[in-house]
Design a protein around this motif. Structure first.
Motif, PDB file in Angstrom:
ATOM      1  N   GLN A  11       2.414  -7.056  20.511  1.00  0.00           N
ATOM      2  CA  GLN A  11       2.089  -7.773  19.280  1.00  0.00           C
ATOM      3  C   GLN A  11       0.658  -7.493  18.841  1.00  0.00           C
ATOM      4  N   LEU A  12      -0.284  -7.565  19.765  1.00  0.00           N
ATOM      5  CA  LEU A  12      -1.682  -7.293  19.447  1.00  0.00           C
ATOM      6  C   LEU A  12      -1.862  -5.864  18.939  1.00  0.00           C
ATOM      7  N   LEU A  13      -1.193  -4.921  19.577  1.00  0.00           N
ATOM      8  CA  LEU A  13      -1.295  -3.528  19.148  1.00  0.00           C
ATOM      9  C   LEU A  13      -0.680  -3.335  17.762  1.00  0.00           C
ATOM     10  N   PHE A  14       0.406  -4.045  17.496  1.00  0.00           N
ATOM     11  CA  PHE A  14       1.033  -3.933  16.179  1.00  0.00           C
ATOM     12  C   PHE A  14       0.082  -4.421  15.089  1.00  0.00           C
ATOM     13  N   TRP A  15      -0.564  -5.569  15.309  1.00  0.00           N
ATOM     14  CA  TRP A  15      -1.487  -6.084  14.295  1.00  0.00           C
ATOM     15  C   TRP A  15      -2.720  -5.198  14.172  1.00  0.00           C
ATOM     16  N   ALA A  16      -3.179  -4.656  15.291  1.00  0.00           N
ATOM     17  CA  ALA A  16      -4.312  -3.728  15.227  1.00  0.00           C
ATOM     18  C   ALA A  16      -3.927  -2.482  14.436  1.00  0.00           C
ATOM     19  N   PHE A  17      -2.715  -1.993  14.670  1.00  0.00           N
ATOM     20  CA  PHE A  17      -2.218  -0.825  13.932  1.00  0.00           C
ATOM     21  C   PHE A  17      -2.168  -1.105  12.435  1.00  0.00           C
ATOM     22  N   ALA A  18      -1.589  -2.249  12.057  1.00  0.00           N
ATOM     23  CA  ALA A  18      -1.479  -2.590  10.639  1.00  0.00           C
ATOM     24  C   ALA A  18      -2.858  -2.735   9.998  1.00  0.00           C
ATOM     25  N   GLY A  19      -3.807  -3.328  10.731  1.00  0.00           N
ATOM     26  CA  GLY A  19      -5.151  -3.476  10.193  1.00  0.00           C
ATOM     27  C   GLY A  19      -5.851  -2.141   9.993  1.00  0.00           C
ATOM     28  N   LEU A  20      -5.763  -1.251  10.983  1.00  0.00           N
ATOM     29  CA  LEU A  20      -6.371   0.071  10.867  1.00  0.00           C
ATOM     30  C   LEU A  20      -5.721   0.884   9.757  1.00  0.00           C
ATOM     31  N   MET A  21      -4.411   0.715   9.585  1.00  0.00           N
ATOM     32  CA  MET A  21      -3.738   1.402   8.480  1.00  0.00           C
ATOM     33  C   MET A  21      -4.286   0.916   7.141  1.00  0.00           C
ATOM     34  N   GLY A  22      -4.628  -0.369   7.055  1.00  0.00           N
ATOM     35  CA  GLY A  22      -5.228  -0.897   5.830  1.00  0.00           C
ATOM     36  C   GLY A  22      -6.556  -0.234   5.530  1.00  0.00           C
ATOM     37  N   LEU A  23      -7.398  -0.080   6.566  1.00  0.00           N
ATOM     38  CA  LEU A  23      -8.678   0.599   6.377  1.00  0.00           C
ATOM     39  C   LEU A  23      -8.462   2.039   5.938  1.00  0.00           C
ATOM     40  N   SER A  24      -7.526   2.723   6.588  1.00  0.00           N
ATOM     41  CA  SER A  24      -7.253   4.117   6.251  1.00  0.00           C
ATOM     42  C   SER A  24      -6.723   4.266   4.831  1.00  0.00           C
ATOM     43  N   MET A  25      -5.813   3.380   4.432  1.00  0.00           N
ATOM     44  CA  MET A  25      -5.186   3.500   3.121  1.00  0.00           C
ATOM     45  C   MET A  25      -6.072   2.990   1.988  1.00  0.00           C
ATOM     46  N   SER A  26      -7.213   2.408   2.324  1.00  0.00           N
ATOM     47  CA  SER A  26      -8.141   1.985   1.268  1.00  0.00           C
ATOM     48  C   SER A  26      -8.648   3.181   0.457  1.00  0.00           C
ATOM     49  N   THR A  27      -8.610   4.368   1.058  1.00  0.00           N
ATOM     50  CA  THR A  27      -9.061   5.570   0.348  1.00  0.00           C
ATOM     51  C   THR A  27      -8.108   5.956  -0.788  1.00  0.00           C
ATOM     52  N   LEU A  28      -6.890   5.412  -0.774  1.00  0.00           N
ATOM     53  CA  LEU A  28      -5.956   5.708  -1.873  1.00  0.00           C
ATOM     54  C   LEU A  28      -6.509   5.225  -3.206  1.00  0.00           C
ATOM     55  N   PHE A  29      -7.308   4.155  -3.171  1.00  0.00           N
ATOM     56  CA  PHE A  29      -7.872   3.612  -4.409  1.00  0.00           C
ATOM     57  C   PHE A  29      -8.947   4.536  -4.985  1.00  0.00           C
ATOM     58  N   LEU A  30      -9.426   5.485  -4.179  1.00  0.00           N
ATOM     59  CA  LEU A  30     -10.381   6.466  -4.688  1.00  0.00           C
ATOM     60  C   LEU A  30      -9.679   7.580  -5.443  1.00  0.00           C
ATOM     61  N   ALA A  31      -8.409   7.821  -5.109  1.00  0.00           N
ATOM     62  CA  ALA A  31      -7.670   8.940  -5.701  1.00  0.00           C
ATOM     63  C   ALA A  31      -6.707   8.507  -6.804  1.00  0.00           C
ATOM     64  N   TYR A  32      -6.192   7.267  -6.736  1.00  0.00           N
ATOM     65  CA  TYR A  32      -5.180   6.817  -7.696  1.00  0.00           C
ATOM     66  C   TYR A  32      -5.638   5.532  -8.376  1.00  0.00           C
ATOM     67  N   THR A  33      -5.116   5.305  -9.558  1.00  0.00           N
ATOM     68  CA  THR A  33      -5.451   4.072 -10.276  1.00  0.00           C
ATOM     69  C   THR A  33      -4.759   2.885  -9.603  1.00  0.00           C
ATOM     70  N   GLY A  34      -5.362   1.722  -9.729  1.00  0.00           N
ATOM     71  CA  GLY A  34      -4.784   0.528  -9.143  1.00  0.00           C
ATOM     72  C   GLY A  34      -3.418   0.202  -9.709  1.00  0.00           C
ATOM     73  N   VAL A  35      -3.236   0.473 -11.000  1.00  0.00           N
ATOM     74  CA  VAL A  35      -1.950   0.191 -11.644  1.00  0.00           C
ATOM     75  C   VAL A  35      -0.847   1.064 -11.058  1.00  0.00           C
TER      76      VAL A  35
END
Length: 247
Positions: free
Chosen positions: A101-125
């Motif tokens: 469970q802890l690893l799953f939440w850590a994974f989801a959190g790190l994926m959030g940090l990684s995917m934050s770069t999508l907002f640099l390439a694509y519009t929010g809409v």
């Protein structure tokens, strides 16, 4: 991923897993089991989305280097979720449910940090539109996998081989930098992970009958949620690269 979904690796006697269990109890147990899987999966996606949205204003400064590529921290954030997936897959039998469970939440959190770069390439809409389009398609595909009487196991082998071929094509295109090939990869990726969504849902459902009544139930819930999470995120990213509006 590792063969955590193979009943032969769980230590459960598959010939006696459902003997003596009333049908109504099995059905109620299955619904509870699948609801737990979906709750974990949806919560993981929600956590990823919230972190990506909150961290997006800082992604360019922290995760992107001076040359426009990933910084050292950016590479760590990008590769850490993959390391966690391998750790969970190959270490499932040795780990406790709480550790998974802890690893799953850590994974989801790190994926959030990684995917934050999508907002640099694509519009929010376009990110929001793609997310809701993916969610709608994913719901229908997973529902099909849950309800269909058709055996999808043969389709799974084909889809997994397709994913391997897709990874090879993506590596080749790193050198070719072909926009046409990138578009084709995105379209094929959407189709492959759409199929995997239905296939994995059916496989997770079938696994319940082998682990019910054992201490493996909690673990397979987490691992099932991880698999469905990966299907959703991959389908979303391929669909975004296919139809997303770039800045």
């Amino acid at each position: 991923m590792a063969n955590w979904q193979d009943p032969q690796t769980t230590g459960v006697n598959t010939t006696t897993a459902t003997v003596g269990v009333p049908r109504a109890a099995r059905d109620a147990g299955l619904r509870s089991y699948m609801l737990s899987v979906y709750n974990y999966m949806a919560s993981g996606v929600l956590l990823t989305g919230i972190i990506a949205l909150l961290f997006a204003p800082y992604a360019g400064q922290v995760l992107v280097g001076a040359n426009g590529g990933l910084s050292g921290l950016g590479w760590i954030v990008t590769l850490s979720p993959l390391a966690i997936v391998f750790a969970m897959s190959f270490g499932m039998n040795r780990m406790s449910t709480g550790t998974l469970q802890l690893l799953f939440w850590a994974f989801a959190g790190l994926m959030g940090l990684s995917m934050s770069t999508l907002f640099l390439a694509y519009t929010g809409v376009s990110i929001a539109q793609t997310f809701f389009a993916t969610a709608a398609a994913y719901t229908g595909l997973s529902l099909y996998g849950y309800t269909t009487k058709r055996d999808l196991s043969g389709l799974g082998t084909f889809l997994i081989m397709g994913v391997v071929g897709l990874l090879v094509a993506m590596l080749i295109n790193l050198f070719l930098q072909s926009s046409a090939m990138a578009l084709a990869i995105s379209a094929i990726g959407v189709l492959l992970f759409a199929g995997l969504t239905a296939y994995d849902t059916q496989r997770i459902k079938s696994l319940y009958f082998y682990v019910q009544g054992t201490d493996m139930v909690g673990k397979t819930v987490i691992m099932g949620a991880l698999q469905l999470y990966l299907d959703f995120i991959n389908m979303f990213q391929f669909l975004l690269s296919f139809m997303g509006q770039r800045r």
